[in-house]
Design an enzyme around this catalytic site. Sequence first.
Site: not given
Ligand code: BG6
Length: 487
Positions: A173-174, A236
């Site tokens: 989960d980045h 997230h």
């Molecule tokens: C991803 C989603 O996990 O997170 C995308 O699948 C989204 O739809 C992205 O754009 C957003 O990540 P960040 O790091 O740009 O906030």
Amino acid sequence: TPVKPFDYVIFGASGDLTMRKLLPAFYHRFRTGEVPGTARIIGVARSALERSAFQQRTREALESFVGDAYHDPETVTQFLELVHYVSLDAADETADWSGLSALLEDGRVRVFYFATAPKLYRKVCATLDARGLITPESRVVLEKPIGIDLRTAQDINEGVGRFFSEENIFRIDHYLGKETVQGVMALRFANPVLENAWSAEHISSVQITAAEVVGVEKRAAYYDTTGALRDMVQNHLLQVLSLVAMERPASLDADAVRDAKVAVLHALRPLTGAAVGENTVRAQYQAGEVKGEAVPGYLDELGHASTTETYAAVQAEIDTPRWKGVPFYLRTGKRLAEKVSEIVITFRPPEAGRSSGADLFPSPPRANLLVIRVQPDEGVTWRFNAKDPADDGFDLRCATMDVHFERQFRQRYPDAYERLLLDAVRGNPILFIRRDEVEAAWRWIEPILEGWGRQDVPMCGYPAGGHGPKEADDLLARHGDAWYSGA
Ligand code: BG6
């Protein structure tokens, strides 16, 4: 410190994620010497490509996504030597897998990264096993979303679990890789002033926002079957919520932290029946203007009807003594005015009659706010009451203290994937999601999806480039709250 030489196999290598995030992240860590020159990064995808053509694509990805770090031709050339490509349909167990096995070296850490459709996870694991490619040093990284509901998540967990033990499964989960998200634990538990006030007694609400400017772009096929709730909230936003709300973990061991987080997910009050309508908002963007440019609405972009939300707002509550009665407002959406992810903690202002500051001043003190900027411009803002210098009496005025971490620490803020990719090599699961966390999150999300499926909640609209639907404002207004829009 450099990690040991590894073989990293990326399934779904021609996709957006690999090009935008994974290869740039490896490159940054190669430049800092953490990725050794003998490592192999092996892209796997269906397209028939020569290695040189994939290396060329990698070069272009670096040029677009690593900024100034690209202007280092020697390092770029050295990095491309690490990059390999195997043309293979991973969904086809009868295909010729020998090209892949020939590149893998026994005795090394071997990571299989699945940037593919989740429904393939189990099947690819079975084929890896049948081909004898899973060694004792092998790990698997699973991209979100894990499934589309609780049952499919359990199937994936169970299916992958047949071939990999839990300690070798890294559910990514980045958001957990974002520095400021990790920083929540430091902010809370290393600063008694905050931790002592971290409860319903002093906090009146918590907001967690992840707003985006982009629309669904080329990902419509994925997005339209997913929607904002599954794409962002299930993972997230709930992960951020659990870090904000958890009890102090017994230690910084991965399992201690994950135990503390999962306890929050279990304590989320279920939203079922009428509660879904009362506490959630879903919406789709309509035509509008984004940064001065006219853009079409979601349905026009798709070219067909759809009940998929591009925006979701939810009021959650956590049934623990610490958080009794404190609303946690979550919201996320595409095509909003600004790209910003932030956590806003609103503290209770002093109450009248409590021999506090409330009755002392001619104007009442306002609530203190702590804003944790997850991105961009990682940092913290603190809003407090100060004496109004324009007044000869004791009128109050709000002042803010602003910390910009990048300036303060003079340090490049890395992309979330950098640390996560290497943590999988190191075998450190602290920033990855455990099986029970994924399932607990789905358990809470599922009744919302069901309520929406029953049409209990109308599909609202919002103009692209705006601040989201009015109904999301109303969700907070009924408690006298409002979404944060600057201190
Ligand atoms: C991803 C989603 O996990 O997170 C995308 O699948 C989204 O739809 C992205 O754009 C957003 O990540 P960040 O790091 O740009 O906030």
